[in-house]
Motif scaffolding. Structure first.
Motif, mmCIF file in Angstrom:
data_model
loop_
_atom_site.group_PDB
_atom_site.id
_atom_site.type_symbol
_atom_site.label_atom_id
_atom_site.label_comp_id
_atom_site.label_asym_id
_atom_site.label_seq_id
_atom_site.Cartn_x
_atom_site.Cartn_y
_atom_site.Cartn_z
ATOM 1 N N THR A 222 0.832 -1.199 0.000
ATOM 2 C CA THR A 222 0.000 0.000 0.000
ATOM 3 C C THR A 222 0.866 1.250 0.000
ATOM 4 N N ASP B 23 -6.026 -0.865 -4.862
ATOM 5 C CA ASP B 23 -5.465 -1.384 -3.613
ATOM 6 C C ASP B 23 -6.421 -2.399 -3.011
ATOM 7 N N GLU B 24 -6.120 -3.645 -3.162
ATOM 8 C CA GLU B 24 -6.957 -4.731 -2.660
ATOM 9 C C GLU B 24 -8.422 -4.483 -2.981
HETATM 10 MG MG LIG Z 1 -2.265 -2.583 2.203
#
Ligand SMILES: [Mg+2]
Ligand SMILES: Nc1ncnc2c1ncn2[C@@H]1O[C@H](COP(=O)(O)OP(=O)(O)OP(=O)(O)O)[C@@H](O)[C@H]1O
Lengths: 381, 265
Positions: A65, A180-181
């Motif tokens: 991240t 992000d995810e």
């Molecule tokens: Mg992360």
């Protein structure tokens, strides 16, 4: 300045984006990030080619991240530069970077209808009304949410919210899409569908560069052209997806990507012209795809669980024997755990011999040299 | 409810009713009764009358209502703007500074409001800061007393706001001002409304500081009530109190309706 170039009044449909979509590469030039004195990203150099999907995977806390947020402009690198296309964006504020971003919990603006969420970026950048209307329609159609335009986010399911979040990011025609995810809040079934949809989406927007952060290796293997595996704030391997899977360069990569079995071996003879080396495990000699090992080197022989077979055939010329420890039946797959000279070895089998061996039995395992690769013992970062 | 058994729930409700009834409703009921009482010597008043309401209506009641409402509105609006501003800018500071300034904001609420009034009176008694005897000093004193609550409310709202919303907005190209107006403030709206309501209610009931600073012609409801009861005119004071309660309630309910319609909730 507006980061997105509007071509004015005309309707830019997906095809136009394709033409324009020379895309942009993202270049990390020795980028490091620290929180206080705690370095969470060690100088990272990485190039994401235009139109490429790079999946960044790694365990929790490995800095994925952080790397993504450095591109987006929400963390300042302690050193190094970040370039998007020809632009050095290191000192640009986030709103001038021309990116699209999708986060784990979607972050749809709850006080705006779906269409206003999707229009947000264009409005913020001062685009004309007719253009906004067309783009919003396009973006919603691309993700199959056209009929939901008038809904509020709270009236949508998780998967639908995620599509809207992607449409919102696409509507500004970003040079780079940061994810992000994006699927981790969805359940397994929807996640599989969404992965396929993102793959389809990328086929329709081939110029779009995507940085896809996930800790799910299936998502990475399905979607990515290349994978970067992060560990403790460093990239411990980076390469084309299939190659990284077939020839993992180190222990961590082999285990993280597809939970490979790693048998400690001693090289007997380095790779010949066909690329195969021989190596000894205990008193069996095995053949595997080699690199540049030399006789006497300590090495690891990497074999995927699905490549081990309980039955012999002409391809599977390698043979090892282990003691069966556990059997887990999972419907279409059966997972076996064996002990091979002290190393636990996992086997995923689709077909089993009719008489399943009992735990404690000595069981021979067969595998093909082409399904293996040797990797150096000491390279596990 | 954490208590599942029926008797348990009944006991809890009775306890709640008792506490609420004794501590909140009983004083209000007594005031309501006094405002309508002809005479009150025994346990219950003897005879009911609306004469006290007529009396205060003939007196300066409406001016007091007006003074209170205007003061409440102005001070609350000012407190809302500055409290929000402070909360937004403090968010960008380091945690140490944040805590220190946050504490400073609350000092006026810890000091007796009479002292706050006195302080303002002394501070603004010389040119160029000569505000004594003006309406402004009343508003300033209310502002000082209530701004901590707006600040606290908005800070709490901000702390609960996921940074994702603002970051996504920025990444989509929204500049800070656009982002503030279209994302941050709308998401904070419930906290802003709550903050305004609380400040307004506090301002409507403020007495200590107002008594120190109010100029002639700007007598707020609490000051009127205080001087009435001080003169022994309990019944008129009670009538005025009921007017104060009604005005505050009507305003807060109106505010709630307006924001409900605006946010589409
Ligand atoms: Mg992360
Ligand atoms: N604001 C912050 N202040 C201090 N440390 C932080 C901050 N944000 C992240 N970190 C630390 O940086 C490291 C990397 O965090 P990061 O969020 O990049 O991990 P990640 O790889 O995305 O993990 P996950 O898979 O759990 O999301 C972690 O050790 C984390 O504790």
């Amino acid at each position: 300045m507006s980061a997105v170039t509007f071509t004015g009044n005309s309707v830019m449909d997906i095809d136009a984006a394709k033409v324009r979509g020379a895309g942009s590469n993202v270049y990390f030039d020795k980028v490091s990030v620290a929180y206080g004195t705690h370095v969470v990203l060690h100088p990272l150099t990485l190039d994401i080619a235009p139109g490429e999907i790079l999946a960044m995977i790694g365990p929790s806390g490995s800095g994925k991240t952080t790397a993504l947020r450095a591109v987006a402009g929400f963390v300042r690198p302690a050193s190094g530069r970040i370039r998007i296309g020809a632009t050095d964006v290191t000192d640009l504020p986030p709103y001038e970077r021309g990116l699209g971003m999708v986060v784990q919990n979607y972050a749809l603006f709850p006080h705006m209808r779906v269409e206003d969420n999707v229009a947000f970026g264009l409005r913020a950048q001062g685009a004309d009304k007719p253009l906004i209307g067309e783009r919003v329609k396009d973006a919603l159609a691309t993700v199959g949410m056209a009929t939901f335009a008038r809904r509020y986010p709270r009236e949508l399911s998780g998967g639908q919210q995620q599509r809207v979040a992607i449409a919102r990011a696409l509507a500004v025609r970003p040079r780079v899409l940061l994810l992000d995810e994006p699927l981790s809040a969805l359940d397994a079934q929807i996640r599989r569908n969404m992965v396929e949809e993102i793959a389809r989406l990328h086929r329709s927007l081939p110029g779009l560069t995507i940085l896809y952060v996930t800790h799910d290796q299936t998502e990475a293997l399905t979607l990515a052209d290349k994978i970067a595996i992060m560990r403790d704030g460093r990239v411990c391997s980076h390469g084309p997806t299939t190659e990284l899977y077939r020839r993992p360069p180190n222990r961590f990569t082999a285990e993280f990507l597809g939970r490979a079995n790693l048998l400690p071996v001693t090289v007997v003879e380095g790779a010949g012209p066909k690329g195969f080396a021989t190596a000894r495990h205990g008193d069996v000699v095995l053949t595997g795809a080699g690199r540049d090992e030399r006789a006497g080197d300590k090495s690891l022989l990497c074999i995927r669980p699905q490549h081990l077979s309980l039955t012999a055939d002409s391809e599977h010329t390698n043979r090892i024997v282990g003691t069966l420890r556990e059997v887990h039946w999972q419907g279409e797959l059966t997972h076996l755990v064996l002990d091979v000279g002290g190393t636990p070895v996992r086997v995923s089998a689709t077909k089993l011999p009719t008489a399943l061996p009992e735990p404690g039995a000595r069981v021979p395992l067969f595998f093909a040299p082409t399904d293996t690769s040797l990797l150096p013992e000491d390279a596990g970062v | 409810m954490l208590v599942w058994s029926r008797p348990g729930r009944i006991v809890l409700w009775m306890l709640f009713a008792l506490i609420f009834g004794v501590l909140f409703l009983a004083p209000l009921a007594v005031i309501l009764l006094s405002s309508l009482a002809d005479q009150w010597n025994g346990v219950l008043p003897r005879g009911l009358t609306t004469a006290h309401y007529a009396d205060v209506a003939r007196g300066a009641a409406w001016n007091s209502v007006k003074a209170s409402l205007i003061t409440g509105f102005a001070a609350s609006a000012l407190a809302l703007v500055s409290g929000t501003w402070a909360a937004l800018s403090l968010r960008l500071q380091g945690p140490a500074l944040k805590r220190l300034l946050g504490l400073l904001f609350f000092i006026p609420s810890a000091v007796p409001s009479v002292s706050v009034g006195l302080g303002l009176l002394v501070a603004f008694s010389h040119p160029p800061l000569l505000l004594n005897g003006t309406i402004a000093i009343v508003m300033i004193s209310h502002f000082v007393l209530i701004s901590a609550f707006t600040f606290g409310n908005v800070s709490a709202g901000l702390a609960r706001l996921s940074p994702d919303f603002e970051q996504v907005a920025s990444s989509l190209g929204a500049r800070p001002a656009y982002r503030l107006w279209h994302v941050t403030l709308p998401l904070l709206a419930p906290y802003l409304v709550a903050a305004f309501g609380l400040s307004f209610a506090l301002s409507m009931g403020e007495l200590g500081a107002t008594v120190m600073v109010y100029p002639p012609g700007w007598v707020t409801l609490p000051v009127s009530i205080f001087s009435l009861t001080d003169r022994g005119d309990i019944f008129a004071g009670a009538a005025l109190t009921m007017i104060l309660v009604a005005a505050t309630l009507i305003l807060l309910l109106g505010l709630e309706r307006v924001t409900k319609r605006a946010t589409g909730a």
